[in-house]
Motif scaffolding. Sequence first.
Motif, PDB file in Angstrom:
ATOM      1  N   SER A 180     -15.384  55.347  46.448  1.00  0.00           N
ATOM      2  CA  SER A 180     -16.833  55.545  46.542  1.00  0.00           C
ATOM      3  C   SER A 180     -17.377  55.035  47.875  1.00  0.00           C
ATOM      4  O   SER A 180     -18.273  55.648  48.462  1.00  0.00           O
ATOM      5  N   PHE A 183     -16.724  57.686  50.418  1.00  0.00           N
ATOM      6  CA  PHE A 183     -17.639  58.827  50.283  1.00  0.00           C
ATOM      7  C   PHE A 183     -19.044  58.466  50.771  1.00  0.00           C
ATOM      8  O   PHE A 183     -19.707  59.267  51.437  1.00  0.00           O
ATOM      9  N   LEU A 184     -19.490  57.266  50.446  1.00  0.00           N
ATOM     10  CA  LEU A 184     -20.819  56.831  50.890  1.00  0.00           C
ATOM     11  C   LEU A 184     -20.876  56.736  52.413  1.00  0.00           C
ATOM     12  O   LEU A 184     -21.904  57.074  53.023  1.00  0.00           O
ATOM     13  N   PHE A 204     -18.415  61.886  45.353  1.00  0.00           N
ATOM     14  CA  PHE A 204     -18.975  60.609  44.909  1.00  0.00           C
ATOM     15  C   PHE A 204     -19.394  60.685  43.440  1.00  0.00           C
ATOM     16  O   PHE A 204     -19.164  59.747  42.666  1.00  0.00           O
TER      17      PHE A 204
END
Length: 241
Positions: A180, A183-184, A204
């Motif tokens: 995550s 992805f962020l 995400f």
Amino acid sequence: MIKCSIITEQLAHLPSKKVIWLVFILVLITIGVLWWAGAKTKEKRSEQLDRYYQELLTKEENLETAVTNATSITGEQEGELPISNNWQTIEIKTSSTTSTTTLKQYGLALGEALGTFGQKRESEVKATYQALDQKSPVELKKVVGSRLIHEETINKLRLVVVPQGLADYHRQLINSLQNSVQFLSQMEQVLDNPETALEASKLFVQESILFHQIMSKINNYLISRQVQFPDNEKIKALFQF
């Protein structure tokens, strides 16, 4: 006389009015074609962004069902997690003790480590889309803030002492949060690389669903071993899409 003849000769070499008008018209046509191409590209990009966002909304609608289905899985299936990453190499602190007291201590420590996720926050996916739609980096502060929360939580989870029977699940939790974070980080770059950022937004959402599923597996494991918590000690992990 010589002067006049020179001037006359120079004038004779100047383009005629027809040629000038032809060049002018060609320039206008070129500008028109470029404008049309730019408009079509902008329209195509807008349609693409809308398509991405609609896909994200569909995933959001399916999130509750996915989490509910994971929660209903029995303890007999607790080893079947859909994870293919190298989570096995993640280093954590483990304990060979598997008593009810030890398991409850783990549950409380896990809840404390995930405490920040129990606080409602703005949608990272929506913030990414709005930042791109408005061409403004202000919305991305929400995405950056979420990434920092994920990174802080990973560090806390590494410090939790984990009963051996839950070690794999715990590693998978950390692995999911690490994904995550990646992805962020890509979502933060939406103004520079919109397609990659929007694709990261979809991943995400998927990773967040997986995180909930792993949490449900841990919950089922504890329930199957008669470990219970009062309502005020239960783990609350919120994800807003």
